[in-house]
Design an enzyme around this catalytic site. Structure first.
Site, short mmCIF file in Angstrom:
data_model
loop_
_atom_site.label_atom_id
_atom_site.label_comp_id
_atom_site.label_asym_id
_atom_site.label_seq_id
_atom_site.Cartn_x
_atom_site.Cartn_y
_atom_site.Cartn_z
N ASP A 76 -7.72 3.59 15.83
CA ASP A 76 -8.13 2.45 16.67
C ASP A 76 -8.06 1.15 15.87
O ASP A 76 -8.66 1.04 14.80
CB ASP A 76 -9.56 2.65 17.17
CG ASP A 76 -9.69 3.83 18.12
OD1 ASP A 76 -8.70 4.15 18.78
OD2 ASP A 76 -10.78 4.42 18.19
N ASP A 97 -5.47 4.80 9.83
CA ASP A 97 -6.54 4.73 10.81
C ASP A 97 -5.89 4.72 12.20
O ASP A 97 -4.67 4.54 12.32
CB ASP A 97 -7.36 3.46 10.57
CG ASP A 97 -8.44 3.26 11.59
OD1 ASP A 97 -9.22 4.20 11.82
OD2 ASP A 97 -8.49 2.16 12.19
N ASP A 123 -7.56 -1.19 9.37
CA ASP A 123 -7.85 -2.54 9.85
C ASP A 123 -9.28 -2.98 9.59
O ASP A 123 -9.66 -4.09 9.94
CB ASP A 123 -7.59 -2.61 11.36
CG ASP A 123 -8.57 -1.72 12.13
OD1 ASP A 123 -8.51 -0.48 11.95
OD2 ASP A 123 -9.41 -2.25 12.88
#
Length: 219
Positions: A12, A10, A172
């Site tokens: 961001d 991922d 995240d």
């Protein structure tokens, strides 16, 4: 020999702390339409499902219900503002660049899978001098479906000619964990990113790390 041949990431909240610039882009957009500027704490809970959902959550917070024409104008202005401030305040998380270089040198195929607007993905990577490390970059408009749908991870398996068990995914948020689980991939959950203020461990990733460099210990 590692069971993994490729590693997807991922963007961001995993590789880049983009919260300050996203907050600036939302705030500048809202200011143009006479709406209140949100704080970083607000925007933190809206990230993860792409720009359209981010704006929808922001508008709900502001108590605004614009018509479709105004909404489209706001989306366009947000893209302009974010494009102008794509790496104004954003930073790489600790140990990210060094770890990515090490993984690349070890022969792993690296890829970005983000719901961030596709047009902004490569510029962010270039701004931090890491674009050359990735064999594929997928953004929110690259494929018909985005995370938590497993389609982007299936796409990587097809492109790289590997099985899902040979792809490790690192993210995240619960959307990252759900996508990896649905695709049959192992997954790392990072504790420091954006997950709606919910501990990433509650999504039951295979590994929970607070240090990006710990990825090196499992590959």
């Amino acid at each position: 020999m590692s069971q993994f041949k490729a590693i997807g990431f991922d963007l961001d909240g995993t590789i880049v702390n983009s919260l300050p610039d996203l907050t600036l882009a939302v705030g500048n957009t809202f200011q143009e339409f006479n709406l209140p500027r949100p704080s970083e704490d607000n925007v933190l809970t809206w990230i993860g499902n792409g720009a359209d959902i981010l704006l929808a959550r922001a508008l709900e917070w502001a108590g605004a219900t614009p018509d479709q024409t105004t909404l489209q104008q706001m989306k366009a202005r947000f893209n302009v503002h974010y494009g102008e401030n794509i790496c104004n305040k954003s930073v790489l998380y600790p140990q990210v660049k060094e770890t990515l270089i090490s993984l690349k040198e070890q022969g792993f195929l690296l890829a970005i899978v983000t719901n961030k607007p596709t047009q902004h993905v490569v510029p962010v990577l270039k701004a931090f001098g890491i674009d050359h490390l990735f064999a594929e970059t997928l953004g929110g408009q690259s494929l018909p479906a985005i995370k938590p749908h497993p389609a982007p991870l299936y796409y990587l398996c097809g492109k790289f000619g590997i099985l899902p068990k040979e792809l490790l995914f690192v993210g995240d948020s619960k959307n990252d964990i759900l996508a990896a689980r649905a695709a049959g991939c192992a997954v790392v959950g990072l504790t420091y990113g954006y997950n709606y203020n919910i501990p990433i461990a509650e999504s039951n990733p295979d590994w929970v790390f607070s240090d990006f460099a710990n990825i090196l210990t499992i590959v």
